[in-house]
Design a protein around this motif. Structure first.
Motif, PDB file in Angstrom:
ATOM      1  N   LEU A  78       0.850  -1.188   0.000  1.00 33.21           N
ATOM      2  CA  LEU A  78       0.000   0.000   0.000  1.00 33.21           C
ATOM      3  C   LEU A  78       0.885   1.237   0.000  1.00 33.21           C
ATOM      4  N   GLU A  79       0.437   2.242  -0.727  1.00 36.21           N
ATOM      5  CA  GLU A  79       1.201   3.480  -0.851  1.00 36.21           C
ATOM      6  C   GLU A  79       0.378   4.624  -0.273  1.00 36.21           C
ATOM      7  N   ARG A  80       0.989   5.393   0.610  1.00 33.92           N
ATOM      8  CA  ARG A  80       0.290   6.546   1.177  1.00 33.92           C
ATOM      9  C   ARG A  80       0.052   7.592   0.106  1.00 33.92           C
ATOM     10  N   THR A  81      -1.097   8.242   0.184  1.00 34.58           N
ATOM     11  CA  THR A  81      -1.409   9.358  -0.707  1.00 34.58           C
ATOM     12  C   THR A  81      -1.702  10.580   0.151  1.00 34.58           C
ATOM     13  N   ASN A  82      -1.801  11.735  -0.481  1.00 35.87           N
ATOM     14  CA  ASN A  82      -2.160  12.952   0.243  1.00 35.87           C
ATOM     15  C   ASN A  82      -3.653  13.241   0.135  1.00 35.87           C
ATOM     16  N   ILE A  83      -4.435  12.260  -0.280  1.00 32.42           N
ATOM     17  CA  ILE A  83      -5.885  12.415  -0.435  1.00 32.42           C
ATOM     18  C   ILE A  83      -6.560  12.082   0.890  1.00 32.42           C
ATOM     19  N   CYS A  84      -7.273  13.063   1.440  1.00 31.88           N
ATOM     20  CA  CYS A  84      -7.976  12.872   2.717  1.00 31.88           C
ATOM     21  C   CYS A  84      -9.473  13.091   2.548  1.00 31.88           C
ATOM     22  N   VAL A  85     -10.245  12.326   3.304  1.00 31.36           N
ATOM     23  CA  VAL A  85     -11.702  12.483   3.333  1.00 31.36           C
ATOM     24  C   VAL A  85     -12.149  12.469   4.788  1.00 31.36           C
TER      25      VAL A  85
END
Length: 158
Positions: free
Chosen positions: A124-131
């Motif tokens: 899994l790769e961290r993203t800067n997409i937050c919800v």
């Protein structure tokens, strides 16, 4: 579980509307220790031992496994990756509103490409997409192995 006035209370059962919040709160505390948060004298040791700062998890609602779509932009203007994910990282909790900010984790195959099939995920790769999600919409959480966040290095045989 704990005891109160002769009865056993299970704070993670279905009748407790805050069970997902409490589970995420506990997960956030453990994740903060992995990040090297100054709340624990062992935090820097955990960071060195595990070499990750995220405890990935899945969320379930009444329809099953929760999934979101994301769009991640690369360094070039035309470079972007559209993906769906069922994997999340806890960022913030708001007990008053019973909500959580989650970042999306991008599922990657052994060949470093995006995969949609949960069984084909190798990392899994961290993203800067937050919800931000309302936790009252969820009924269960499942934590995953932190090793999914480590980069896989395959050395050539020869």
């Amino acid at each position: 579980m704990y005891w109160r006035e002769g009865e056993m209370i299970d704070e993670y059962n279905d009748s407790n509307p805050n069970c997902v919040y409490k589970a995420l709160q506990e997960l956030k505390e453990q994740q903060d220790q992995l990040e090297g948060s100054p709340t624990s004298c062992f935090s820097s040791l955990f960071k060195k031992l595990f070499k990750v700062d995220t405890i990935p998890f899945l969320l379930f609602n009444e329809d099953g496994l929760f999934e979101l779509a994301g769009l991640q932009y690369g360094e070039k203007d035309h470079d972007h990756h559209h993906f769906h994910t069922k994997f999340f990282r806890i960022e913030h909790l708001d007990e008053e509103k019973n909500c959580a900010s989650l970042s999306l984790l991008r599922p990657i195959s052994i060949y470093s490409s995006y995969v949609d099939d949960i069984c084909a995920v190798d990392r899994l790769e961290r993203t800067n997409i937050c919800v931000t999600v309302d936790l009252s919409c969820f009924c269960a959480i499942q934590c995953l192995d932190v090793d999914l966040l480590k980069k896989i290095v395959i050395e050539p045989k020869w």
